[in-house]
Design an enzyme around this catalytic site. Sequence first.
Site, PDB file in Angstrom:
ATOM      1  N   GLY A  21       0.823  -1.208   0.000  1.00 48.68           N
ATOM      2  CA  GLY A  21       0.000   0.000   0.000  1.00 48.68           C
ATOM      3  C   GLY A  21       0.850   1.248   0.000  1.00 48.68           C
ATOM      4  O   GLY A  21       0.500   2.252   0.636  1.00 48.68           O
ATOM      5  N   ALA A  22       1.962   1.220  -0.744  1.00 50.90           N
ATOM      6  CA  ALA A  22       2.944   2.305  -0.672  1.00 50.90           C
ATOM      7  C   ALA A  22       2.770   3.354  -1.752  1.00 50.90           C
ATOM      8  O   ALA A  22       3.641   4.204  -1.928  1.00 50.90           O
ATOM      9  CB  ALA A  22       4.353   1.720  -0.746  1.00 50.90           C
ATOM     10  N   GLY A  25      -0.483   7.844   1.031  1.00 48.53           N
ATOM     11  CA  GLY A  25      -0.744   7.838   2.464  1.00 48.53           C
ATOM     12  C   GLY A  25       0.419   7.373   3.312  1.00 48.53           C
ATOM     13  O   GLY A  25       1.583   7.683   3.050  1.00 48.53           O
ATOM     14  N   GLY A  27       1.740   4.464   3.650  1.00 48.11           N
ATOM     15  CA  GLY A  27       2.684   3.601   2.958  1.00 48.11           C
ATOM     16  C   GLY A  27       3.721   4.385   2.182  1.00 48.11           C
ATOM     17  O   GLY A  27       4.915   4.052   2.194  1.00 48.11           O
ATOM     18  N   SER A 148      -4.181  -0.654  14.453  1.00 48.74           N
ATOM     19  CA  SER A 148      -4.961   0.565  14.605  1.00 48.74           C
ATOM     20  C   SER A 148      -5.513   0.642  16.017  1.00 48.74           C
ATOM     21  O   SER A 148      -5.693  -0.391  16.692  1.00 48.74           O
ATOM     22  CB  SER A 148      -6.126   0.565  13.596  1.00 48.74           C
ATOM     23  OG  SER A 148      -7.086   1.561  13.887  1.00 48.74           O
ATOM     24  N   TYR A 173     -14.085  -3.652  10.264  1.00 47.17           N
ATOM     25  CA  TYR A 173     -12.773  -3.000  10.227  1.00 47.17           C
ATOM     26  C   TYR A 173     -12.018  -3.281  11.529  1.00 47.17           C
ATOM     27  O   TYR A 173     -10.832  -3.634  11.508  1.00 47.17           O
ATOM     28  CB  TYR A 173     -12.934  -1.490  10.025  1.00 47.17           C
ATOM     29  CG  TYR A 173     -11.609  -0.757  10.025  1.00 47.17           C
ATOM     30  CD1 TYR A 173     -10.709  -0.921   8.992  1.00 47.17           C
ATOM     31  CD2 TYR A 173     -11.264   0.109  11.069  1.00 47.17           C
ATOM     32  CE1 TYR A 173      -9.477  -0.255   8.987  1.00 47.17           C
ATOM     33  CE2 TYR A 173     -10.051   0.781  11.074  1.00 47.17           C
ATOM     34  CZ  TYR A 173      -9.167   0.591  10.033  1.00 47.17           C
ATOM     35  OH  TYR A 173      -7.954   1.235  10.037  1.00 47.17           O
TER      36      TYR A 173
END
Length: 319
Positions: A21-22, A25, A27, A148, A173
């Site tokens: 996920g880079a 954001g 990442g 999280s 989530y």
Amino acid sequence: MNAQGTDMNAPLAGQTAIVTGATGGLGLETALGLTRQGAHVIVAGRNAEKGRLALEHIRAILPEARLRFEGLDLASLASVARFVERLEHAPVHILVNNAGVMAPGSRFVTKDGYELQFGTNHLGHFALTGRLLPQLVAGEARIVTVASLAAWKGRIPFADLNASDRYRRFERYRQSKLANLLFSLELDRRAKAAGLPLHARAAHPGWSTSAIITNSVSLDRSRSALGHGLACLQDRLGNAVFRLLGQSIAEGARPILHAVLSPSARDGGYYGPDGRGERRGEPTEAKIPPVAMGLPLAGKLWQASERMTGVRYDWEALR
């Protein structure tokens, strides 16, 4: 060499890092931070165009950066397998399991039929880490999984992991983020028991403004105009609250980088901001939710994850 460029004497020179996920954001900020320390960073993500822009962004800051984009869709176990095959068994020194989906308003499923949040956030990373295990052991890797604050209210409903009976967006989530934390803690325990040189840690960004909410809302475009409009409003309100009470994306990435880079970061540790409620502040050791301390829960989740992904961690073969 440019003062901002990479240096062969940098702490991570000669090391390979993968950040999922880079392309944006947290990442992207994490990839930038690791590149700045001299690592060869593999920017992993679903979208090739976003990948190209991410590389341009980093190279504009660090002209001599060593990095490349590789396609990876964590919502597809086949994509995970292909990604690992393309690495050609080269040692991996750092793996940051960062990519995630947050609370789409409707229930979506992965390519393999699993609820999207649990399937992407947890099962995709479980499969990726397992398939990379030989390369990670060869690189004596630091493996940081991004959890999280939502994990505090999470639970693992083993009777309905796939949300087949009931889908509540934030409930699922929280489930996925608790699973991330449980995975990291159990990975550390199993690696130590096997006597393997792996360094599993977890981190959370506090309340950090990010594209994760916006990206998830974009999944809901097939909903009614009213439903999509409400989701967009929730998105704007959520990001406004995070901006007011939380911290920037760059600040949110600091606990992740701390878990990778700091000499004080310990295996089996969990890191986040030091401010009130761990929402913002300097990186420090975070509190682990009591539910995540349950060894039977972590073991049961591990077994379920192996069954769902078909990926088994062969510790004995790597001793």
